[in-house]
Scaffold this motif. Sequence first.
Motif, PDB file in Angstrom:
ATOM      1  N   ILE A 220      33.954  17.299  66.571  1.00 15.94           N
ATOM      2  CA  ILE A 220      34.138  16.872  65.174  1.00 15.94           C
ATOM      3  C   ILE A 220      35.203  15.782  65.097  1.00 15.94           C
ATOM      4  CG2 ILE A 220      34.786  17.613  62.850  1.00 15.94           C
ATOM      5  CD1 ILE A 220      33.959  20.483  63.731  1.00 15.94           C
ATOM      6  N   PHE A 221      34.864  14.702  64.437  1.00 21.82           N
ATOM      7  CA  PHE A 221      35.801  13.601  64.208  1.00 21.82           C
ATOM      8  C   PHE A 221      36.127  13.539  62.719  1.00 21.82           C
ATOM      9  CE2 PHE A 221      36.104   8.815  63.404  1.00 21.82           C
ATOM     10  CZ  PHE A 221      37.458   8.755  63.687  1.00 21.82           C
ATOM     11  N   ILE A 222      37.424  13.526  62.394  1.00 24.94           N
ATOM     12  CA  ILE A 222      37.851  13.383  60.997  1.00 24.94           C
ATOM     13  C   ILE A 222      38.517  12.029  60.827  1.00 24.94           C
ATOM     14  CG2 ILE A 222      39.272  14.291  59.131  1.00 24.94           C
ATOM     15  CD1 ILE A 222      39.156  17.021  60.354  1.00 24.94           C
ATOM     16  N   ASN A 223      38.049  11.261  59.864  1.00 23.42           N
ATOM     17  CA  ASN A 223      38.693   9.973  59.558  1.00 23.42           C
ATOM     18  C   ASN A 223      38.977   9.923  58.061  1.00 23.42           C
ATOM     19  OD1 ASN A 223      39.693   7.346  59.748  1.00 23.42           O
ATOM     20  ND2 ASN A 223      37.700   6.500  59.192  1.00 23.42           N
ATOM     21  N   PRO A 224      40.230  10.140  57.650  1.00 23.42           N
ATOM     22  CA  PRO A 224      40.548  10.204  56.218  1.00 23.42           C
ATOM     23  C   PRO A 224      40.829   8.844  55.587  1.00 23.42           C
ATOM     24  CG  PRO A 224      42.505  10.659  57.493  1.00 23.42           C
ATOM     25  CD  PRO A 224      41.408  10.416  58.488  1.00 23.42           C
TER      26      PRO A 224
END
Length: 250
Positions: free
Chosen positions: A199-203
Amino acid sequence: AEEADIVVLEEPEHLNWYRGPGEHWTNKFKHVVGIVHTNYFVYAQDQPAAFIRAPSMRLLTSWMCRAHCHRIIKLSGTLSEFAPEKELIENVHGVRKSFLDVGEKVSLRCRENIDDEVFGPSAEPSVYFIGKMLWSKGLGSLMELIKYAEESASLGIKVDMYGGGPNKDEASEKANTLGVDMEFHGPVDHAALGMSHKIFINPSTSEVLCTTVAEALAMGKFVILPSHPSNDFFAQFPNCLPYSSKEEFV
C-alpha cells in the motif's frame, strides 16, 4: 537558421526566465508546445514574503508561457491559468518499463500463491510513503490521518517513510511527539520497494501529476490519495483508492 517544424519546451514557465542570444522560439519553430508539470505557485506560498513572491510567480509564469508558446499542455487541472486560449489538460506522463515489469511479477506471484505474505488478502498491511521530505508534500496531513485512524477505529498503521529533504528531521520529531508509528529511511529507488510493500499513501495536494503515484499504480500497489484535481487521472485505475475526508481515509 532554417525554420523548423516543432519544439517541445519542458517547463516553459521558468525555462525562459533567461535565454541566451539567439532566435526567438516562436520565430524559429512553426509550433512551440510547452509542457507544464510543476506547481511553482504553491511552492512560492511556503517561502518567506509569500504575499509578494506567490502573486509575482503567478504573473511571471503566465507571461513566460504566453510569450514563448503556441500551445500549453498542463498535466492536470490543479494548475492555475497561464494563457487560457492556448491551454489544454492532458496526461502526457509515463513511467519506466521496470515499474510495469514489477507489476507483472506481483500479478504472477499472487496467482501462484493467494496467501502471499506481502500481497495476500490476510497479509499484514505493508504501508509506505516515498517522496521529498517537505511539509508541502502533506507530511503533516499524513500524520494527522494516521493518528485519527488509531483513535477512531483502533487501526495501528506503521508507515515506512522513504526520501530525503530539508524537513525530514522535523517530520521525524513530530511523528515521535504524536506517537505515530513512522520509520524514516533515506532515499531509495521506488522500484526497489516493488516486492516489499502493498500500500502506498500519498497525501500531497501540491503535485500537478505525481510521478510516484503513477509508478506505484504500475507496480500493482493499492494507492491511497486525496480526491483532488491533481489525482483525477489516477482515479480511473481500480487499485487507486481516493478519499475526500478523514472518515473515508479510515
